[in-house]
Design an enzyme around this catalytic site. Sequence first.
Site, short mmCIF file in Angstrom:
data_model
loop_
_atom_site.label_atom_id
_atom_site.label_comp_id
_atom_site.label_asym_id
_atom_site.label_seq_id
_atom_site.Cartn_x
_atom_site.Cartn_y
_atom_site.Cartn_z
N ASP A 10 -20.28 17.19 17.13
CA ASP A 10 -20.86 16.50 18.66
C ASP A 10 -21.78 15.31 18.04
O ASP A 10 -22.33 14.10 17.75
CB ASP A 10 -20.34 16.59 19.76
CG ASP A 10 -19.00 17.16 20.03
OD1 ASP A 10 -18.36 16.74 19.25
OD2 ASP A 10 -18.54 17.52 21.12
P1 NAP Z 1 -20.49 21.15 18.79
O1 NAP Z 1 -20.02 19.54 18.98
O2 NAP Z 1 -19.16 22.40 19.90
O3 NAP Z 1 -20.28 22.22 17.82
C1 NAP Z 1 -20.68 23.49 17.75
C2 NAP Z 1 -20.50 23.57 16.09
O4 NAP Z 1 -20.68 24.57 15.94
C3 NAP Z 1 -18.53 23.66 16.15
O5 NAP Z 1 -18.08 22.68 15.06
C4 NAP Z 1 -18.36 24.83 15.21
O6 NAP Z 1 -18.01 25.18 13.72
C5 NAP Z 1 -20.11 25.59 14.63
N1 NAP Z 1 -20.24 27.10 15.17
C6 NAP Z 1 -20.05 27.28 16.16
N2 NAP Z 1 -20.31 28.62 15.96
C7 NAP Z 1 -21.14 28.86 14.42
C8 NAP Z 1 -21.42 30.30 14.10
N3 NAP Z 1 -21.83 31.55 14.37
N4 NAP Z 1 -22.50 30.21 12.90
C9 NAP Z 1 -22.27 28.49 12.29
N5 NAP Z 1 -21.86 27.17 13.04
C10 NAP Z 1 -21.32 27.88 14.24
O7 NAP Z 1 -21.81 21.92 19.28
P2 NAP Z 1 -22.90 20.43 19.37
O8 NAP Z 1 -22.44 19.26 18.06
O9 NAP Z 1 -23.90 21.40 20.16
O10 NAP Z 1 -22.80 19.38 21.16
C11 NAP Z 1 -22.29 19.84 22.02
C12 NAP Z 1 -21.15 19.05 22.75
O11 NAP Z 1 -21.33 19.94 24.84
C13 NAP Z 1 -21.20 17.87 23.22
O12 NAP Z 1 -20.06 17.64 23.09
C14 NAP Z 1 -21.81 17.77 24.36
O13 NAP Z 1 -21.81 16.00 25.31
C15 NAP Z 1 -21.47 18.58 25.40
N6 NAP Z 1 -22.15 18.78 26.72
C16 NAP Z 1 -23.17 19.74 26.71
C17 NAP Z 1 -24.21 19.70 26.91
C18 NAP Z 1 -25.90 20.56 27.40
O14 NAP Z 1 -26.96 20.62 28.34
N7 NAP Z 1 -26.10 20.92 26.18
C19 NAP Z 1 -23.70 18.86 28.93
C20 NAP Z 1 -22.60 18.44 29.00
C21 NAP Z 1 -21.80 18.23 27.39
P3 NAP Z 1 -17.07 26.50 12.52
O15 NAP Z 1 -16.12 26.67 14.06
O16 NAP Z 1 -16.65 25.29 12.03
O17 NAP Z 1 -18.04 26.87 12.90
#
Ligand code: NAP
Length: 458
Positions: free
Chosen positions: A385
Amino acid sequence: MNLTYLIEAIYLLASVLFILGLKGLSHPDTARRGMIQAACGMGAAIVGTLFRPEVLHGNYLFIIIGLVLGSAIGIPMARVPMTAMPQRTALSHAFGALAASLVGIAEYTIQQPTHASVEITALGLEVMLGSLTVTGSLIAAAKLQELMRGTPIMFKGQQILNLLLFVSMLTCFVLWLTHPTVTPYFYGMAGCAFAFGIMLVIPIGAADMPVVMSLLNSYAGLSSAATGFVLHNNVLIIAGTLDGFSGFILSILMCRAMNRSITNVLFGGFGATVGTDTGATGTMREVTLDDVAVQLAYANQVVFVPVYGMATSQAQHSSRELGNLLEERGVSVKYAIHPVAGRMPGHMNVLLAEANVPYSSLYEMEQINPEMPQTDVAVVVGANDVVNPDARDNPKSPIAGMPIIEVDKAKSVIVLKRGKGKGFSGLENPLFFKPVTGMLYGDAKSTLTNLAQAVQKV
Ligand code: NAP
């Protein structure tokens, strides 16, 4: 020295340590020190409380039992992996709020008030906010731990039921204030608050849970501050207020980082869009380890974008090792941190600090984005994301407006992922179909370790 003065002096020290601790937590450089200061503050507050006359003249046995039980539960809880930290934090909020509610109920039973007063109002607020935080936090923890469905749970008439519960809770509160001796009003208010906590959180998607938790943290803090008024305890008032307002500010900052409003998080939108496909299609170009190793070895600047996949695979040390190797070859290596990368604020900073990546190599999103066009290779470590260009380019995307790390502007993008899994929002990511992007499949940690070996051979 008079015992009361001694207690107040200890409480003052605890309050100063809490404030210094919060200040320290505002920067990665000082965060560890801030945690230690806050923990010392909590230790001082406990010691001060043990000297209070009602405790001194009471029975220490129950306190010792509480300490032993609390430590037996708390120590294993502190050892959960970083990826499970959000649900662990939600459980801590539930325990804190339960303690505040139980203290409020006990005080009501002991004091048996006959008429309204400021203290009684605070007591009612304490039980009301505490009770809804208990159940809300438990639901948040269950959603994050996938013990229940992470997607929003909705049904017909839900909003009317929520409104009815909210109005009933407030009505019981007001009726009880005017007739404090009528206990059914008091327990009716607590019961409605318990139910309202559940109803408030079930329609919110797991992706929004960190914001909800931070908001619940704020309620738990305000509930503790109210407890402080009831117990005439200054340190509780100060700590609760700090907790309440810092939690609220954090919720707002997280919403801002996702370009959303608090009301949008609480009452609809994002979570409900899980699974929506924004229409990105095409072929993903798979690249080989050796190709990527050559690109990295001959680059001038490489930017690592550590995200959720780095946390799940614990790839921070491998990232650092590869980064070191590249630096030894004269490559400029930077780490780009998105404010909501991973599952909680500061998630990546903590992991990279654990791997001893210097803070000077960490760049906030606003700092690194202008550098992207001059970056030879952007290595995205398990993200989705926060690097999704649809958020910037497609006004119809459910994450439209969410700021992203603009890796697609780099000369080459390498995405490390296990497969074609979607991100937390459930959306397809057009970045993976762009000609500039190469997909390197596999667990992030082993891919980075293998890449380091391949770079050494170039
Ligand atoms: P994400 O959108 O959840 O994507 C993570 C990606 O990591 C997945 O597509 C997955 O693809 C890959 N992955 C998972 N395990 C893996 C591994 N062992 N090795 C390699 N790849 C791996 O994460 P993001 O880009 O960090 O986005 C964060 C999300 O959380 C956003 O939607 C954000 O709005 C939300 N959020 C975060 C917070 C905060 O405080 N951090 C707060 C509110 C909301 P595969 O399955 O293909 O591997």
